[in-house]
Design a protein around this motif. Structure first.
Motif, short mmCIF file in Angstrom:
data_model
loop_
_atom_site.label_atom_id
_atom_site.label_comp_id
_atom_site.label_asym_id
_atom_site.label_seq_id
_atom_site.Cartn_x
_atom_site.Cartn_y
_atom_site.Cartn_z
N ASP A 106 0.85 -1.17 0.01
CA ASP A 106 -0.01 0.16 0.17
C ASP A 106 0.97 1.29 0.19
OD1 ASP A 106 -2.49 -1.54 0.20
OD2 ASP A 106 -2.55 -1.33 2.34
N THR A 107 2.12 1.21 0.85
CA THR A 107 2.83 2.25 0.72
C THR A 107 3.55 2.65 -0.59
OG1 THR A 107 3.41 1.90 3.05
CG2 THR A 107 4.97 3.43 1.90
N LEU A 108 3.99 1.52 -1.15
CA LEU A 108 4.54 1.73 -2.32
C LEU A 108 3.35 2.17 -3.49
CD1 LEU A 108 6.61 -1.55 -2.71
CD2 LEU A 108 7.54 0.88 -2.35
N ARG A 109 2.27 1.78 -3.49
CA ARG A 109 1.24 2.19 -4.55
C ARG A 109 0.74 3.69 -4.23
NH1 ARG A 109 -3.88 -0.20 -2.36
NH2 ARG A 109 -3.42 1.61 -0.89
N SER A 158 2.61 6.25 -2.67
CA SER A 158 3.65 6.90 -2.70
C SER A 158 4.21 7.19 -4.08
CB SER A 158 5.09 6.51 -2.12
OG SER A 158 4.64 6.23 -0.62
N LEU A 159 3.84 6.30 -5.19
CA LEU A 159 4.26 6.54 -6.38
C LEU A 159 3.23 6.51 -7.52
CD1 LEU A 159 7.54 4.19 -6.09
CD2 LEU A 159 7.61 6.74 -6.13
N PRO A 160 2.33 7.47 -7.75
CA PRO A 160 1.37 7.50 -8.79
C PRO A 160 1.93 6.74 -9.80
CG PRO A 160 1.45 9.59 -7.80
CD PRO A 160 2.89 8.89 -7.24
N GLY A 161 1.00 6.01 -10.34
CA GLY A 161 1.18 5.12 -11.79
C GLY A 161 2.23 3.95 -11.62
N VAL A 162 2.57 3.51 -10.22
CA VAL A 162 3.75 2.59 -10.00
C VAL A 162 3.27 1.37 -10.65
CG1 VAL A 162 3.10 1.81 -7.70
CG2 VAL A 162 5.31 1.92 -8.38
N VAL A 163 4.17 0.59 -11.13
CA VAL A 163 4.11 -0.80 -11.53
C VAL A 163 4.98 -1.60 -10.50
CG1 VAL A 163 4.43 -2.88 -13.49
CG2 VAL A 163 3.89 -0.24 -14.09
N LEU A 164 4.01 -2.53 -9.69
CA LEU A 164 4.91 -3.47 -8.90
C LEU A 164 5.15 -4.73 -9.35
CD1 LEU A 164 2.71 -2.40 -5.65
CD2 LEU A 164 5.02 -1.57 -6.33
N VAL A 165 6.40 -5.20 -9.47
CA VAL A 165 6.49 -6.44 -9.99
C VAL A 165 7.31 -7.40 -8.78
CG1 VAL A 165 7.73 -7.71 -11.75
CG2 VAL A 165 6.93 -5.56 -12.19
N GLY A 166 6.65 -8.53 -8.37
CA GLY A 166 7.09 -9.29 -7.40
C GLY A 166 7.52 -10.58 -7.43
N ASP A 167 8.58 -11.02 -7.09
CA ASP A 167 8.97 -12.45 -7.21
C ASP A 167 8.29 -13.06 -5.98
OD1 ASP A 167 11.44 -13.47 -8.50
OD2 ASP A 167 11.80 -14.36 -6.49
N SER A 168 8.67 -14.49 -5.68
CA SER A 168 8.10 -15.32 -4.89
C SER A 168 8.80 -14.88 -3.41
CB SER A 168 8.23 -16.65 -5.02
OG SER A 168 7.76 -17.20 -6.19
N ASN A 169 7.94 -13.96 -2.60
CA ASN A 169 8.34 -13.67 -1.25
C ASN A 169 7.46 -13.30 -0.19
OD1 ASN A 169 7.94 -10.74 -1.35
ND2 ASN A 169 9.57 -11.12 -3.02
N ALA A 186 1.42 -12.06 0.56
CA ALA A 186 0.45 -11.56 1.40
C ALA A 186 -0.50 -10.55 0.27
CB ALA A 186 0.94 -10.47 2.53
N GLY A 187 0.35 -9.81 -0.57
CA GLY A 187 -0.49 -9.08 -1.60
C GLY A 187 -1.40 -9.61 -2.32
N CYS A 188 -1.23 -11.01 -2.73
CA CYS A 188 -2.03 -11.71 -3.64
C CYS A 188 -3.37 -11.90 -2.81
CB CYS A 188 -1.27 -13.21 -3.81
SG CYS A 188 -0.11 -13.08 -4.93
N THR A 189 -3.50 -11.91 -1.55
CA THR A 189 -4.70 -12.01 -0.76
C THR A 189 -5.17 -10.69 -0.25
OG1 THR A 189 -3.64 -12.41 1.39
CG2 THR A 189 -3.81 -14.27 -0.10
N GLY A 190 -4.49 -9.65 -0.13
CA GLY A 190 -5.21 -8.52 0.50
C GLY A 190 -4.79 -7.14 -0.23
N PHE A 191 -4.16 -7.24 -1.24
CA PHE A 191 -3.44 -6.06 -1.95
C PHE A 191 -4.41 -5.54 -3.00
CE2 PHE A 191 -0.75 -3.81 -5.00
CZ PHE A 191 -0.65 -2.50 -4.34
N GLY A 193 13.49 1.01 7.59
CA GLY A 193 13.03 0.36 8.95
C GLY A 193 11.53 0.37 8.90
N ASP A 194 10.92 1.17 8.18
CA ASP A 194 9.34 1.26 8.25
C ASP A 194 8.70 1.82 7.24
OD1 ASP A 194 9.22 4.21 8.63
OD2 ASP A 194 10.09 4.05 10.69
N CYS A 195 7.59 1.97 7.04
CA CYS A 195 6.76 2.21 5.68
C CYS A 195 6.88 3.70 5.68
CB CYS A 195 5.11 1.90 6.10
SG CYS A 195 5.09 0.19 5.34
N ALA A 196 6.92 4.59 6.62
CA ALA A 196 7.19 6.08 6.57
C ALA A 196 8.51 6.37 5.81
CB ALA A 196 7.10 6.71 7.77
N ALA A 197 9.46 5.68 6.31
CA ALA A 197 11.04 5.86 5.72
C ALA A 197 10.65 5.40 4.06
CB ALA A 197 11.88 5.07 6.57
#
Length: 173
Positions: free
Chosen positions: A3-6, A8-19, A24-29, A141-145
């Motif tokens: 959510d923080t990445l989305r 913070s960066l309008p129009g962002v493309v998030l590309v995730g590996d298996s991690n 978690a994002g596959c179920t609630g993002f 260390g946190d989402c704000a940073a």
């Protein structure tokens, strides 16, 4: 974190590996829109997908910020792609979720009362690797940073690895 990445960066493309964050994002993002969240968190051993796919996303959508979300184990499958990103001179942000091995697999083994074996792999110095490939490196260390770091990196058009220690990361500032 997603959510923080989305946000913070309008129009962002998030590309995730298996991690862990991607699972978690596959179920609630909720991605901001179509063509905004790609991942290989299918359970079929697709470790290493995130970085080359993010590079492809960056080349295909040069006007959108792209963030690769990699685990420390998965990144070791496709480290050479950091050189490809540098050779193509494209800006890219990588979140490196570091849990000192295959943390998700280890947790599943423990839940199943199986002695963890082969999941605590050697963890290299990712800062040294980033620098060697011509990337910058920092930690969050946190989402704000994290929000401030990604905004600055995207605005400056940088290649940046943001290493996050899973054990110490706090979702709130």
């Amino acid at each position: 974190m997603l959510d923080t990445l989305r946000d913070s960066l309008p129009g962002v493309v998030l590309v995730g590996d298996s991690n862990q964050p991607v699972y978690a994002g596959c179920t609630g993002f909720a991605a901001a829109g179509p063509r905004s969240f790609f991942n290989s968190a299918t359970g079929y051993g697709t470790l290493g997908y995130g970085l080359p796919a993010a590079l492809g996303g960056r080349v295909a959508a040069p006007d959108r910020p792209v963030v690769a979300i990699m685990g420390d184990g998965g990144l070791q499958f496709t480290l050479a792609e950091m050189g490809s990103v540098t050779e193509l001179d494209v800006p890219l942000i990588m979140i490196l979720w570091n849990n000192q091995g295959y943390g998700e697999i280890e947790k599943a083994m423990i839940r199943s009362q199986v002695e963890p074996l082969g999941v605590r792999i050697f963890t290299p110095d990712f800062k040294a690797i980033a620098v060697a490939f011509g990337w910058e490196h920092t930690t969050a260390g946190d989402c704000a940073a994290l929000s401030g770091i990604v905004r600055e990196a995207a605005a400056a058009g940088r290649r940046l690895v943001i290493e996050i220690d899973e054990a110490g990361f706090k979702p709130v500032g």
